[in-house]
Write a protein that holds these residues in place. Structure first.
Motif, mmCIF file in Angstrom:
data_model
loop_
_atom_site.group_PDB
_atom_site.id
_atom_site.type_symbol
_atom_site.label_atom_id
_atom_site.label_comp_id
_atom_site.label_asym_id
_atom_site.label_seq_id
_atom_site.Cartn_x
_atom_site.Cartn_y
_atom_site.Cartn_z
ATOM 1 N N HIS A 28 -5.190 2.212 0.913
ATOM 2 C CA HIS A 28 -4.623 1.695 -0.423
ATOM 3 C C HIS A 28 -4.455 0.299 -0.500
ATOM 4 O O HIS A 28 -4.791 -0.394 0.509
ATOM 5 C CB HIS A 28 -3.163 2.231 -0.677
ATOM 6 C CG HIS A 28 -3.346 3.718 -0.561
ATOM 7 N ND1 HIS A 28 -3.639 4.499 -1.673
ATOM 8 C CD2 HIS A 28 -2.890 4.920 0.440
ATOM 9 C CE1 HIS A 28 -3.698 5.687 -1.615
ATOM 10 N NE2 HIS A 28 -2.947 6.024 -0.289
ATOM 11 N N VAL A 29 -4.073 -0.061 -1.672
ATOM 12 C CA VAL A 29 -3.540 -1.394 -1.763
ATOM 13 C C VAL A 29 -2.262 -1.724 -2.197
ATOM 14 O O VAL A 29 -1.800 -0.850 -2.892
ATOM 15 C CB VAL A 29 -4.487 -2.367 -2.802
ATOM 16 C CG1 VAL A 29 -4.066 -3.820 -2.959
ATOM 17 C CG2 VAL A 29 -5.982 -2.367 -2.400
ATOM 18 N N ASP A 30 -1.291 -2.278 -1.523
ATOM 19 C CA ASP A 30 0.095 -2.407 -1.746
ATOM 20 C C ASP A 30 0.297 -3.196 -3.010
ATOM 21 O O ASP A 30 -0.397 -3.900 -3.458
ATOM 22 C CB ASP A 30 1.083 -2.491 -0.360
ATOM 23 C CG ASP A 30 1.069 -4.080 -0.239
ATOM 24 O OD1 ASP A 30 0.574 -4.926 -0.743
ATOM 25 O OD2 ASP A 30 1.411 -4.228 1.044
ATOM 26 N N GLU A 31 1.800 -3.269 -3.260
ATOM 27 C CA GLU A 31 1.827 -3.936 -4.414
ATOM 28 C C GLU A 31 2.010 -5.770 -4.423
ATOM 29 O O GLU A 31 1.870 -6.373 -5.443
ATOM 30 C CB GLU A 31 3.450 -3.790 -5.099
ATOM 31 C CG GLU A 31 4.800 -3.944 -4.014
ATOM 32 C CD GLU A 31 4.456 -3.018 -2.823
ATOM 33 O OE1 GLU A 31 5.486 -3.288 -1.940
ATOM 34 O OE2 GLU A 31 4.106 -2.022 -2.848
ATOM 35 N N ARG A 32 1.494 -6.049 -3.130
ATOM 36 C CA ARG A 32 1.533 -7.500 -2.699
ATOM 37 C C ARG A 32 -0.053 -7.699 -2.801
ATOM 38 O O ARG A 32 -0.532 -8.949 -2.557
ATOM 39 C CB ARG A 32 2.147 -7.702 -1.543
ATOM 40 C CG ARG A 32 3.697 -7.603 -1.685
ATOM 41 C CD ARG A 32 4.427 -7.968 -0.239
ATOM 42 N NE ARG A 32 4.294 -9.015 0.225
ATOM 43 C CZ ARG A 32 4.249 -9.103 1.659
ATOM 44 N NH1 ARG A 32 5.080 -8.152 2.340
ATOM 45 N NH2 ARG A 32 4.170 -10.324 2.539
ATOM 46 N N GLY A 33 -0.891 -6.678 -3.135
ATOM 47 C CA GLY A 33 -2.401 -6.921 -2.648
ATOM 48 C C GLY A 33 -2.825 -6.807 -1.633
ATOM 49 O O GLY A 33 -4.072 -7.252 -1.065
ATOM 50 N N ARG A 34 -2.060 -6.316 -0.470
ATOM 51 C CA ARG A 34 -2.609 -6.073 0.760
ATOM 52 C C ARG A 34 -3.065 -4.684 1.070
ATOM 53 O O ARG A 34 -2.725 -3.813 0.502
ATOM 54 C CB ARG A 34 -1.374 -6.531 1.700
ATOM 55 C CG ARG A 34 -0.713 -7.586 1.581
ATOM 56 C CD ARG A 34 0.534 -7.818 2.583
ATOM 57 N NE ARG A 34 1.475 -6.606 2.524
ATOM 58 C CZ ARG A 34 2.250 -6.298 3.473
ATOM 59 N NH1 ARG A 34 2.247 -7.230 4.673
ATOM 60 N NH2 ARG A 34 3.082 -5.138 3.329
ATOM 61 N N ILE A 35 -4.256 -5.002 1.878
ATOM 62 C CA ILE A 35 -4.758 -3.582 1.993
ATOM 63 C C ILE A 35 -4.047 -2.910 3.184
ATOM 64 O O ILE A 35 -3.687 -3.280 4.320
ATOM 65 C CB ILE A 35 -6.222 -3.651 2.675
ATOM 66 C CG1 ILE A 35 -7.208 -4.353 1.590
ATOM 67 C CG2 ILE A 35 -7.002 -2.386 3.309
ATOM 68 C CD1 ILE A 35 -8.648 -4.753 2.145
ATOM 69 N N THR A 36 -3.663 -1.504 3.062
ATOM 70 C CA THR A 36 -2.873 -0.615 3.841
ATOM 71 C C THR A 36 -3.898 0.363 4.324
ATOM 72 O O THR A 36 -4.661 0.958 3.386
ATOM 73 C CB THR A 36 -1.531 -0.121 3.406
ATOM 74 O OG1 THR A 36 -1.838 0.751 2.295
ATOM 75 C CG2 THR A 36 -0.678 -1.210 2.805
ATOM 76 N N VAL A 37 -3.661 0.855 5.628
ATOM 77 C CA VAL A 37 -4.526 1.856 6.133
ATOM 78 C C VAL A 37 -3.294 2.791 6.905
ATOM 79 O O VAL A 37 -2.551 2.187 7.540
ATOM 80 C CB VAL A 37 -5.616 1.710 7.101
ATOM 81 C CG1 VAL A 37 -6.353 2.870 7.594
ATOM 82 C CG2 VAL A 37 -6.567 0.945 6.268
ATOM 83 N N GLY A 38 -3.160 4.181 6.479
ATOM 84 C CA GLY A 38 -2.128 5.158 7.365
ATOM 85 C C GLY A 38 -0.903 4.491 7.000
ATOM 86 O O GLY A 38 0.124 4.727 7.636
ATOM 87 N N GLY A 39 -0.753 3.688 5.805
ATOM 88 C CA GLY A 39 0.725 3.333 5.354
ATOM 89 C C GLY A 39 1.090 1.999 5.894
ATOM 90 O O GLY A 39 2.202 1.644 5.900
#
Ligand SMILES: Cc1ncc(COP(=O)(O)O)c(C=O)c1O
Length: 447
Positions: A28-39
């Motif tokens: 996903h991409v979080d609200e800061r525009g960072r890519i997340t994997v597995g949360g």
């Protein structure tokens, strides 16, 4: 309340294009525009565990195992450990009901130390050492795939009970698909060619050894195969060989291992082998071949490696410098390279890259992501689009790096190998720690 909460459409506008065919299932991409994997934000992995680091999405691995089991309910799925083996990975795949294929005493020991059932382990290798064979015999591995006459002699003289074996044959089936590597043809080091009587001779020898119990045939056609048709041809030739064994020796072989090599996409638009298309092809080929030879249906084993772990892996790097060379390319130099990803230099593999630590609104520019090693060919991604405002300290993420990266890594230039960090449910967990220079020096015993 943030602007994103008020205007959810903004979130989509901020989301860099991350192709779901390439990135782990939980990306996903979080609200800061960072890519997340597995949360877990990849930038946090970089901060906490350092870079480069291999990140592995546990649920993606487990999901692929389940897909294979559901798609091939009658078959055995043996995970090819050479793609990536850590104790946790061995545990995940065995918990999901897969068998394991190993190709050395080291991989065997790793699997056993993770609690894998030796009876569900298959040992492979075109040139197994006597240490490999003794370890397999001592552990009681379920099957050994015989690959040379020397091995037949060694195995026949070792161990106490009867060892179940398969004979690896080459059915002379070439694979000429997207970036495929072929091993199922006559002129290569693996297996006994069916043509020219080589396989027939090996099968006769194995059958003549009271300590060896021949239960089936094995073949592996190559890597990155995206067209299922070669598997059908191989099944036809292998069932034909099994029927010949029944005719010549009265022995009915019950296992047919058709190897792995299932292709996956590395960049957007690359073809991939769809497991359900493969399943339909295998079923039809078995029906046809068994009917034609009036041969009882053998149990099929498949050995996917890359297709289980490839897309679960992302490698994170830190940008060290950006070099714009007038009239030539722009090089984005990172703190890893061919030591953690030898596939670019070795196979000309191509990868995509994304900025993982922020959302940039800068225009895209075409760059080459280069490694830190003293080698001109040390490039990780050639002609990829990245934001023009990329700067030292940014975190880059390269997807589809779960298979044949950690397992093929080296410490070239005395650069210690990266850690493997599993992510699941918002928690990062180190599976393999980073190698240190002290580790390297510990082996240097000659001063
Ligand atoms: C005998 C055998 N089985 C399975 C595999 C796994 O191949 P892949 O990871 O491409 O599925 C290999 C890879 O070289 C292999 O040699």
């Amino acid at each position: 309340m943030t602007l994103l909460d008020i205007l959810p459409s903004l979130r989509a506008a901020m989301t860099p294009r991350l192709d779901p065919a390439l990135w782990p299932a939980t990306t996903h991409v979080d609200e800061r525009g960072r890519i997340t994997v597995g949360g877990v934000a990849l930038a946090d992995v970089a901060d906490h565990f350092g870079t480069p680091a291999y990140v592995l999405d546990e649920s993606d691995v487990r999901h692929r195992c389940r897909t294979y089991r559901d798609t091939f309910p009658e078959a055995e799925i043996a995970y090819a450990a050479k793609a990536l083996l850590t104790r946790a990975v061995a545990r995940w795949v065995t918990e999901e009901g897969l068998s394991l294929d190993v190709c050395s005493a080291g991989e065997l020991e790793t699997a056993l130390s993770a609690g894998a059932d030796p009876r569900r382990i298959i040992l492979h290798g075109n040139a197994k050492t006597s240490a490999d064979l003794s370890a397999a015999r001592a552990a009681g591995v379920g099957r050994i795939v015989v690959d040379s006459h020397t091995e037949i002699t060694l195995l026949a003289a070792s161990g106490r009970g009867r060892q179940n074996v398969l004979v690896r044959v080459t059915p002379d089936v070439g694979v000429r698909t997207h970036r495929a590597l072929t091993t199922g043809v006559h002129d290569q080091k693996f297996g006994f060619p069916i043509s020219g009587g080589h396989a027939e001779d090996a099968l006769r020898r194995v059958l003549g050894q009271p300590r060896l119990n021949l239960i089936g045939l094995h073949c592996h056609l190559g890597s990155q195969i995206t067209d299922p048709a070669p598997f059908a041809t191989a099944i036809d030739r292998l069932v034909g060989t099994m029927a010949q064994v029944r005719h010549d020796h009265g022995t009915i072989l019950t296992q047919l291992n058709i190897g792995g090599g299932h292709g996956i996409s590395y960049t957007t638009g690359d073809p991939a082998l769809d497991p359900s298309t493969l399943a339909a092809t295998v079923e039809d080929a078995l029906d046809d071949a068994c009917a034609r030879h009036r041969f009882p249906r053998p149990r099929v084993t498949l050995e996917p490696g890359r297709a289980i772990v490839g897309r679960a892996g992302v490698t994170v790097y830190r940008v060290l410098s950006v070099k714009r060379i007038e009239g030539a390319r722009t090089f984005v130099c990172v703190d890893g390279g061919m030591s953690d990803n030898p596939r670019v230099a070795r196979y000309g593999a191509r990868y995509g890259v994304a900025v993982a630590n922020r959302h940039s609104t800068a225009p895209a520019t075409v760059v080459t992501v280069a490694g830190r090693h003293c080698e001109a060919g040390d490039e990780l991604a050639v002609d990829v689009s990245l934001p023009a405002d990329l700067r030292p300290g940014d975190v880059l993420a390269v997807p589809v790096t779960g298979a044949y990266h950690h397992s093929m890594a080296s410490s070239y230039n005395a650069v210690p190998r990266p850690p493997v960090v599993a992510v699941a449910h918002g928690v990062p967990r180190e599976l393999v720690r980073r190698e240190t220079v002290t580790d390297l020096l510990r082996r240097d015993v000659g001063a």
